[in-house]
Design a protein around this motif. Structure first.
Motif, PDB file in Angstrom:
ATOM      1  N   ALA A 202      -0.948   0.711  26.920  1.00 20.57           N
ATOM      2  CA  ALA A 202      -1.474   1.843  26.149  1.00 20.57           C
ATOM      3  C   ALA A 202      -0.389   2.338  25.191  1.00 20.57           C
ATOM      4  O   ALA A 202      -0.677   2.807  24.093  1.00 20.57           O
TER       5      ALA A 202
ATOM      6  N   PRO B 194      -2.756   9.444  39.374  1.00 24.08           N
ATOM      7  CA  PRO B 194      -2.063  10.197  38.326  1.00 24.08           C
ATOM      8  C   PRO B 194      -0.928   9.350  37.733  1.00 24.08           C
ATOM      9  O   PRO B 194      -0.332   8.532  38.442  1.00 24.08           O
TER      10      PRO B 194
ATOM     11  N   LYS C 281       0.678  -0.717  31.267  1.00 17.21           N
ATOM     12  CA  LYS C 281       2.146  -0.707  31.186  1.00 17.21           C
ATOM     13  C   LYS C 281       2.726  -2.130  31.249  1.00 17.21           C
ATOM     14  O   LYS C 281       3.778  -2.352  31.849  1.00 17.21           O
TER      15      LYS C 281
ATOM     16  N   VAL D 256      -0.868   6.844  35.777  1.00 14.94           N
ATOM     17  CA  VAL D 256      -1.007   5.407  35.499  1.00 14.94           C
ATOM     18  C   VAL D 256      -1.250   5.175  34.003  1.00 14.94           C
ATOM     19  O   VAL D 256      -1.159   4.042  33.525  1.00 14.94           O
TER      20      VAL D 256
HETATM   21  N1  LIG Z   1       5.745   2.017  29.433  1.00 15.19           N
HETATM   22  C1  LIG Z   1       4.505   2.505  29.373  1.00 15.19           C
HETATM   23  N2  LIG Z   1       4.314   3.787  29.679  1.00 15.19           N
HETATM   24  C2  LIG Z   1       3.038   4.277  29.619  1.00 15.19           C
HETATM   25  C3  LIG Z   1       1.950   3.453  29.227  1.00 15.19           C
HETATM   26  N3  LIG Z   1       0.845   4.207  29.267  1.00 15.19           N
HETATM   27  C4  LIG Z   1       1.217   5.447  29.660  1.00 15.19           C
HETATM   28  N4  LIG Z   1       2.546   5.499  29.853  1.00 15.19           N
HETATM   29  C5  LIG Z   1       3.314   6.655  30.271  1.00 15.19           C
HETATM   30  O1  LIG Z   1       2.959   7.003  31.592  1.00 15.19           O
HETATM   31  C6  LIG Z   1       3.017   8.412  31.784  1.00 15.19           C
HETATM   32  C7  LIG Z   1       1.723   8.933  32.348  1.00 15.19           C
HETATM   33  O2  LIG Z   1       0.697   8.699  31.422  1.00 15.19           O
HETATM   34  P1  LIG Z   1      -0.611   9.550  31.356  1.00 15.19           P
HETATM   35  O3  LIG Z   1      -1.432   8.987  30.295  1.00 15.19           O
HETATM   36  O4  LIG Z   1      -0.313  10.987  31.308  1.00 15.19           O
HETATM   37  O5  LIG Z   1      -1.219   9.204  32.777  1.00 15.19           O
HETATM   38  P2  LIG Z   1      -2.544   9.762  33.458  1.00 15.19           P
HETATM   39  O6  LIG Z   1      -3.093   8.654  34.253  1.00 15.19           O
HETATM   40  O7  LIG Z   1      -3.423  10.365  32.469  1.00 15.19           O
HETATM   41  O8  LIG Z   1      -1.973  10.817  34.411  1.00 15.19           O
HETATM   42  P3  LIG Z   1      -2.616  12.215  34.874  1.00 15.19           P
HETATM   43  O9  LIG Z   1      -2.827  13.013  33.630  1.00 15.19           O
HETATM   44  O10 LIG Z   1      -1.580  12.780  35.774  1.00 15.19           O
HETATM   45  O11 LIG Z   1      -3.887  11.867  35.572  1.00 15.19           O
HETATM   46  C8  LIG Z   1       3.373   8.997  30.423  1.00 15.19           C
HETATM   47  O12 LIG Z   1       4.739   9.264  30.385  1.00 15.19           O
HETATM   48  C9  LIG Z   1       3.042   7.872  29.465  1.00 15.19           C
HETATM   49  O13 LIG Z   1       3.836   7.899  28.311  1.00 15.19           O
HETATM   50  C10 LIG Z   1       2.239   2.070  28.909  1.00 15.19           C
HETATM   51  O14 LIG Z   1       1.351   1.278  28.559  1.00 15.19           O
HETATM   52  N5  LIG Z   1       3.520   1.666  29.006  1.00 15.19           N
END
Ligand SMILES: Nc1nc2c(ncn2[C@@H]2O[C@H](COP(=O)(O)OP(=O)(O)OP(=O)(O)O)[C@@H](O)[C@H]2O)c(=O)[nH]1
Length: 429
Positions: free
Chosen positions: A311, A167, A283, A169
């Motif tokens: 992303a 989660p 990230k 990531v």
């Molecule tokens: N700095 C940074 N933050 C990122 C990046 N990609 C995603 N985030 C942040 O990371 C957090 C989690 O991102 P999500 O896309 O919701 O992650 P997920 O893997 O879908 O998480 P779940 O929905 O819990 O499974 C959010 O606050 C995003 O804005 C990135 O490339 N850089």
């Protein structure tokens, strides 16, 4: 089930017109008829192309008109038949006629074809109308119009690519930015219906379906709370995209995460680990990311394919998508456990074209009698109105269909106006 859907228009080619011509030979003053037949119009044929994954291409082209047959020529030369227009569709495409709601074709296997709109046959030349009583007829037919229909294509989407990872990531963020392909044509029923499934289109025009497989980590292999549909998505997945958070925030170690998730996949279904895997180091915009990536590379298998991206800032995504599309293309489908069961309903169906009323009589606002109906309109379109003889033949055809009789019953009298498409004539008793 997630469905990709698009409405399009198809039209078979019209037949070529028949010709009125006579032989001109020296010393033969009245040569016999020598007008050739028109060629047949092309069919619109759908063909399954297994490389296609979505109906995305139909966003750009939604009208398919097949070419018409060549007209007949003098010296009894027939016009050429037009070549079928082949339209490629992905496996699993179901074609429905919008007017009747009937399924016209259910296309499954590579190379499978179905005629979706038949071309018209060529009109006959005057040679074919010669009889002992009328050896030199001045009659020819125009080509039969091709069938036209509005249809809906539907494709059940199953994910080609599955996103896995802990989660937070960045799976949802990644999915949302790469499926950002907002429909350019509003009427396209673009179906990123659910936030965790979307279609991705690469810059070079390839497309695939990508799904977030979030439930996996939370005890998915124990089968808790995951619908059958969702499991199918996982099993169908050809390429696993493993997303890792390289920022090292929250004290997590990318390599540990990687191992944990892979163990989950193995426990859920061993077959999943046979899938080619692409690692996304996400990230990378964060300060510690470069350092963490170097560490990670030391720990992981040297052959691993790693794409550093962000992303958030959308850097590195183009190359990532190309790599995923390549992997999807080179990886064969993994048969589903219940494949046989599914295949039994997947067969092409050919239905007869509907038998509509030969003609219908109604009254226009000005009191004129109006004739409609597919058969009568077809006869009309196949009549060459520049020739008396053809017009007389048309009148005979109407009479034998019972049109005169029916008009009389509806109260038509001498001199009343009868309309058929853009043609008006007087009723004569
Ligand atoms: N700095 C940074 N933050 C990122 C990046 N990609 C995603 N985030 C942040 O990371 C957090 C989690 O991102 P999500 O896309 O919701 O992650 P997920 O893997 O879908 O998480 P779940 O929905 O819990 O499974 C959010 O606050 C995003 O804005 C990135 O490339 N850089």
């Amino acid at each position: 089930m997630f469905v990709d859907q698009v409405k399009i228009y198809v039209k078979g080619g019209d037949g070529g017109n028949g010709m009125v011509a006579f032989r001109r030979e020296k010393y033969v003053p009245n040569g016999g008829p020598a007008g050739g037949d028109g060629g047949n119009g092309a069919n619109v044929v759908f063909e399954v192309e297994e490389g296609l994954r979505t109906l995305m291409d139909f966003r750009y082209q939604r009208h398919f008109k097949a070419p018409r047959g060549e007209h007949g020529m003098s010296k009894n030369m027939h016009g050429k038949n037009a070549k079928d227009m082949i339209v490629k569709v992905p496996p699993g495409t179901v074609v429905t006629d919008d007017e009747t709601g009937e399924v016209i074709a259910d296309l499954v296997e590579h190379g499978q074809q179905a005629i979706i709109a038949r071309g018209g046959r060529g009109g006959r030349g005057n040679s074919r109308f010669a009889t002992p009583a009328n050896p030199a007829p001045e009659i020819s037919e125009n080509g039969e119009p091709g069938i036209e229909r509005n249809i809906t294509l539907e494709l059940k989407l199953l994910a080609d690519v599955g996103l896995v990872g802990f989660p937070s990531v960045g799976k949802s963020t990644l999915l949302s930015v790469v499926t950002a392909a907002k429909p350019k044509i509003a009427a396209y029923h673009f179906t990123t219906l659910v936030p965790n499934l979307g279609m991705v289109e690469t810059e070079d025009g390839r497309s695939f379906v990508m799904a977030d497989l979030p439930g996996l980590i939370e005890g998915a292999h124990e089968g808790t709370g995951l619908g059958h549909q969702f499991l199918r998505h996982i099993e169908r997945t050809r390429v696993i995209v493993h997303v890792l958070d390289m920022s090292g925030m929250e004290g997590r170690d990318p390599y540990e995460d990687y191992v944990t998730i892979n163990n989950e996949l193995k426990e859920y279904n061993l077959r999943l680990t046979e899938r080619p895997e692409i690692i996304v180091a996400n990230k990378m915009d964060m300060p510690e990311a470069e350092k963490n990536l170097e560490e990670f590379k030391k720990q992981i298998d040297k052959d691993a394919v790693i794409f550093p991206v962000s992303a958030l800032t959308q850097s590195g995504l183009r190359d990532l998508l190309f790599a995923i599309a390549d992997k999807v293309a080179e990886t064969p489908e993994f048969p589903l456990d219940h494949e046989e069961e599914d295949l039994s309903v997947n067969r092409v169906m050919y239905r007869h074209e509907k038998q509509a009323a030969e003609f219908v009589i109604s009254r226009g606002p000005d009191g004129a009698f109006e004739l409609t109906g597919s058969k009568i309109e077809k006869l009309f379109k196949m009549t060459d109105f520049t020739r008396e003889a053809s017009i007389r033949r048309f009148a005979r055809q109407l009479r034998s269909m019972g049109v005169d009789e029916a008009l009389r019953e509806r109260g038509a009298e001498n001199g009343d106006v009868v309309r058929l498409l853009d043609y008006e004539f007087e009723f004569v008793e």
